[in-house]
Design a protein around this motif. Structure first.
Motif, PDB file in Angstrom:
ATOM      1  N   SER A  42       0.819  -1.216   0.000  1.00 26.55           N
ATOM      2  CA  SER A  42       0.000   0.000   0.000  1.00 26.55           C
ATOM      3  C   SER A  42       0.855   1.269   0.000  1.00 26.55           C
ATOM      4  CB  SER A  42      -0.951   0.005   1.197  1.00 26.55           C
ATOM      5  OG  SER A  42      -0.262   0.316   2.389  1.00 26.55           O
ATOM      6  N   MET A  43       2.137   1.142   0.320  1.00 26.44           N
ATOM      7  CA  MET A  43       3.048   2.285   0.360  1.00 26.44           C
ATOM      8  C   MET A  43       3.697   2.543  -1.001  1.00 26.44           C
ATOM      9  SD  MET A  43       4.879   1.191   3.934  1.00 26.44           S
ATOM     10  CE  MET A  43       5.825   2.662   4.271  1.00 26.44           C
ATOM     11  N   LEU A  44       3.371   1.715  -1.972  1.00 23.84           N
ATOM     12  CA  LEU A  44       4.025   1.769  -3.279  1.00 23.84           C
ATOM     13  C   LEU A  44       2.995   2.001  -4.376  1.00 23.84           C
ATOM     14  CD1 LEU A  44       6.284  -1.303  -2.574  1.00 23.84           C
ATOM     15  CD2 LEU A  44       7.067   1.068  -2.776  1.00 23.84           C
ATOM     16  N   PRO A  45       3.474   2.383  -5.573  1.00 24.18           N
ATOM     17  CA  PRO A  45       2.527   2.569  -6.684  1.00 24.18           C
ATOM     18  C   PRO A  45       1.740   1.292  -6.967  1.00 24.18           C
ATOM     19  CG  PRO A  45       4.695   3.434  -7.260  1.00 24.18           C
ATOM     20  CD  PRO A  45       4.850   2.702  -5.961  1.00 24.18           C
ATOM     21  N   ASP A  46       0.500   1.462  -7.414  1.00 27.47           N
ATOM     22  CA  ASP A  46      -0.345   0.319  -7.760  1.00 27.47           C
ATOM     23  C   ASP A  46       0.381  -0.604  -8.727  1.00 27.47           C
ATOM     24  OD1 ASP A  46      -2.391   1.210  -6.182  1.00 27.47           O
ATOM     25  OD2 ASP A  46      -3.535   2.110  -7.810  1.00 27.47           O
ATOM     26  N   GLY A  47       0.217  -1.893  -8.489  1.00 27.65           N
ATOM     27  CA  GLY A  47       0.813  -2.881  -9.376  1.00 27.65           C
ATOM     28  C   GLY A  47       2.233  -3.278  -9.012  1.00 27.65           C
ATOM     29  N   THR A  48       2.836  -2.603  -8.032  1.00 28.54           N
ATOM     30  CA  THR A  48       4.184  -2.960  -7.610  1.00 28.54           C
ATOM     31  C   THR A  48       4.144  -4.286  -6.874  1.00 28.54           C
ATOM     32  OG1 THR A  48       4.781  -0.631  -7.380  1.00 28.54           O
ATOM     33  CG2 THR A  48       6.223  -2.232  -6.304  1.00 28.54           C
ATOM     34  N   LYS A  49       4.942  -5.222  -7.307  1.00 27.67           N
ATOM     35  CA  LYS A  49       4.976  -6.555  -6.694  1.00 27.67           C
ATOM     36  C   LYS A  49       6.013  -6.577  -5.578  1.00 27.67           C
ATOM     37  CE  LYS A  49       2.269  -8.495  -9.822  1.00 27.67           C
ATOM     38  NZ  LYS A  49       0.904  -8.086  -9.663  1.00 27.67           N
ATOM     39  N   VAL A  50       5.590  -7.038  -4.412  1.00 33.53           N
ATOM     40  CA  VAL A  50       6.510  -7.235  -3.296  1.00 33.53           C
ATOM     41  C   VAL A  50       6.296  -8.641  -2.757  1.00 33.53           C
ATOM     42  CG1 VAL A  50       6.677  -4.801  -2.658  1.00 33.53           C
ATOM     43  CG2 VAL A  50       4.912  -6.215  -1.618  1.00 33.53           C
ATOM     44  N   CYS A  51       7.352  -9.204  -2.193  1.00 34.79           N
ATOM     45  CA  CYS A  51       7.234 -10.525  -1.581  1.00 34.79           C
ATOM     46  C   CYS A  51       8.185 -10.598  -0.394  1.00 34.79           C
ATOM     47  CB  CYS A  51       7.525 -11.631  -2.596  1.00 34.79           C
ATOM     48  SG  CYS A  51       9.188 -11.596  -3.255  1.00 34.79           S
ATOM     49  N   VAL A  52       7.881 -11.488   0.504  1.00 38.72           N
ATOM     50  CA  VAL A  52       8.638 -11.614   1.743  1.00 38.72           C
ATOM     51  C   VAL A  52      10.111 -11.957   1.482  1.00 38.72           C
ATOM     52  CG1 VAL A  52       8.115 -14.025   2.253  1.00 38.72           C
ATOM     53  CG2 VAL A  52       8.377 -12.422   4.111  1.00 38.72           C
ATOM     54  N   GLU A  53      10.400 -12.632   0.376  1.00 39.57           N
ATOM     55  CA  GLU A  53      11.794 -12.977   0.049  1.00 39.57           C
ATOM     56  C   GLU A  53      12.660 -11.724  -0.144  1.00 39.57           C
ATOM     57  OE1 GLU A  53       9.128 -14.477  -1.489  1.00 39.57           O
ATOM     58  OE2 GLU A  53       9.340 -16.403  -0.468  1.00 39.57           O
ATOM     59  N   MET A  54      12.033 -10.614  -0.515  1.00 42.13           N
ATOM     60  CA  MET A  54      12.768  -9.363  -0.699  1.00 42.13           C
ATOM     61  C   MET A  54      13.318  -8.827   0.621  1.00 42.13           C
ATOM     62  SD  MET A  54      10.241  -7.500  -3.452  1.00 42.13           S
ATOM     63  CE  MET A  54      11.212  -6.010  -3.667  1.00 42.13           C
ATOM     64  N   LEU A  55      12.804  -9.324   1.736  1.00 45.58           N
ATOM     65  CA  LEU A  55      13.220  -8.833   3.055  1.00 45.58           C
ATOM     66  C   LEU A  55      14.495  -9.498   3.559  1.00 45.58           C
ATOM     67  CD1 LEU A  55       9.739  -8.708   4.809  1.00 45.58           C
ATOM     68  CD2 LEU A  55      11.015  -6.823   3.752  1.00 45.58           C
ATOM     69  N   ARG A  56      15.034 -10.402   2.778  1.00 47.98           N
ATOM     70  CA  ARG A  56      16.249 -11.121   3.178  1.00 47.98           C
ATOM     71  C   ARG A  56      17.363 -10.127   3.530  1.00 47.98           C
ATOM     72  NH1 ARG A  56      17.760 -16.638   0.422  1.00 47.98           N
ATOM     73  NH2 ARG A  56      19.154 -17.293   2.053  1.00 47.98           N
ATOM     74  N   GLY A  57      17.946 -10.306   4.706  1.00 50.86           N
ATOM     75  CA  GLY A  57      18.984  -9.394   5.175  1.00 50.86           C
ATOM     76  C   GLY A  57      18.425  -8.197   5.916  1.00 50.86           C
ATOM     77  N   ARG A  58      17.102  -8.111   6.005  1.00 49.47           N
ATOM     78  CA  ARG A  58      16.441  -7.007   6.689  1.00 49.47           C
ATOM     79  C   ARG A  58      15.550  -7.484   7.836  1.00 49.47           C
ATOM     80  NH1 ARG A  58      17.380  -5.029   1.754  1.00 49.47           N
ATOM     81  NH2 ARG A  58      17.492  -2.778   1.555  1.00 49.47           N
ATOM     82  N   ALA A  59      15.005  -8.693   7.671  1.00 48.79           N
ATOM     83  CA  ALA A  59      14.049  -9.206   8.659  1.00 48.79           C
ATOM     84  C   ALA A  59      14.091 -10.724   8.685  1.00 48.79           C
ATOM     85  CB  ALA A  59      12.641  -8.730   8.296  1.00 48.79           C
ATOM     86  N   VAL A  60      13.557 -11.275   9.757  1.00 50.97           N
ATOM     87  CA  VAL A  60      13.395 -12.730   9.869  1.00 50.97           C
ATOM     88  C   VAL A  60      11.921 -12.992  10.155  1.00 50.97           C
ATOM     89  CG1 VAL A  60      15.741 -13.252  10.625  1.00 50.97           C
ATOM     90  CG2 VAL A  60      14.000 -12.713  12.333  1.00 50.97           C
ATOM     91  N   LEU A  61      11.517 -14.212   9.848  1.00 48.57           N
ATOM     92  CA  LEU A  61      10.147 -14.624  10.143  1.00 48.57           C
ATOM     93  C   LEU A  61      10.165 -15.399  11.442  1.00 48.57           C
ATOM     94  CD1 LEU A  61       8.985 -15.717   6.590  1.00 48.57           C
ATOM     95  CD2 LEU A  61       8.878 -13.462   7.672  1.00 48.57           C
ATOM     96  N   GLU A  62       9.244 -15.082  12.305  1.00 52.14           N
ATOM     97  CA  GLU A  62       9.182 -15.683  13.633  1.00 52.14           C
ATOM     98  C   GLU A  62       7.814 -16.334  13.806  1.00 52.14           C
ATOM     99  OE1 GLU A  62       8.815 -13.040  17.271  1.00 52.14           O
ATOM    100  OE2 GLU A  62      10.941 -13.586  17.315  1.00 52.14           O
ATOM    101  N   THR A  63       7.787 -17.619  14.121  1.00 51.06           N
ATOM    102  CA  THR A  63       6.520 -18.321  14.314  1.00 51.06           C
ATOM    103  C   THR A  63       6.094 -18.198  15.763  1.00 51.06           C
ATOM    104  OG1 THR A  63       7.097 -19.862  12.563  1.00 51.06           O
ATOM    105  CG2 THR A  63       5.344 -20.535  14.053  1.00 51.06           C
TER     106      THR A  63
END
Length: 122
Positions: free
Chosen positions: A66-87
């Motif tokens: 929602s912070m990006l132009p319409d149609g911009t594709k983002v995915c969690v893999e892009m966060l590599r080196g920035r964040a981790v997933l925690e269950t």
């Protein structure tokens, strides 16, 4: 009132990209690298993601898109080196974990990594 030229120059040096097959600037216009901008916005969202109010992966990706132009594709893999997933229970949460914040001392770096989570995979 606009921004000082050095601010614009710094921003464009970091986030501008030439259009495919063209010069960096065409008719006085500059193109922004949408992937770099997406990562900038991800970092911004991560910095506001407090430990008491972690977002689930779906919530994070929706907020990020929602912070990006319409149609911009983002995915969690892009966060590599920035964040981790925690269950946590049935939820998978996004937790800021920038690689740049890790110690340069190898022993301490490994301790920080394994304090974060017991096992890592590629």
């Amino acid at each position: 009132a606009g921004f000082p030229q050095f601010v614009l120059d710094t921003f464009l040096a970091k986030y501008a990209a030439p259009p495919k097959g063209e010069a960096m600037q065409v008719d006085g216009k500059v193109c922004l690298d949408i992937e770099k901008m997406a990562l900038f916005r991800a970092d911004e969202l991560l910095s506001h993601n407090s430990s008491s109010q972690r977002l689930t992966v779906d919530e994070f990706v929706r907020a990020w898109a929602s912070m990006l132009p319409d149609g911009t594709k983002v995915c969690v893999e892009m966060l590599r080196g920035r964040a981790v997933l925690e269950t946590r229970g049935a939820n998978t949460l996004v937790k800021p974990f920038p690689l740049a914040a890790l110690s340069r001392d190898v022993k301490r770096r490994f301790k920080e990594l394994f304090d974060q989570q017991a096992s890592w995979r590629r």
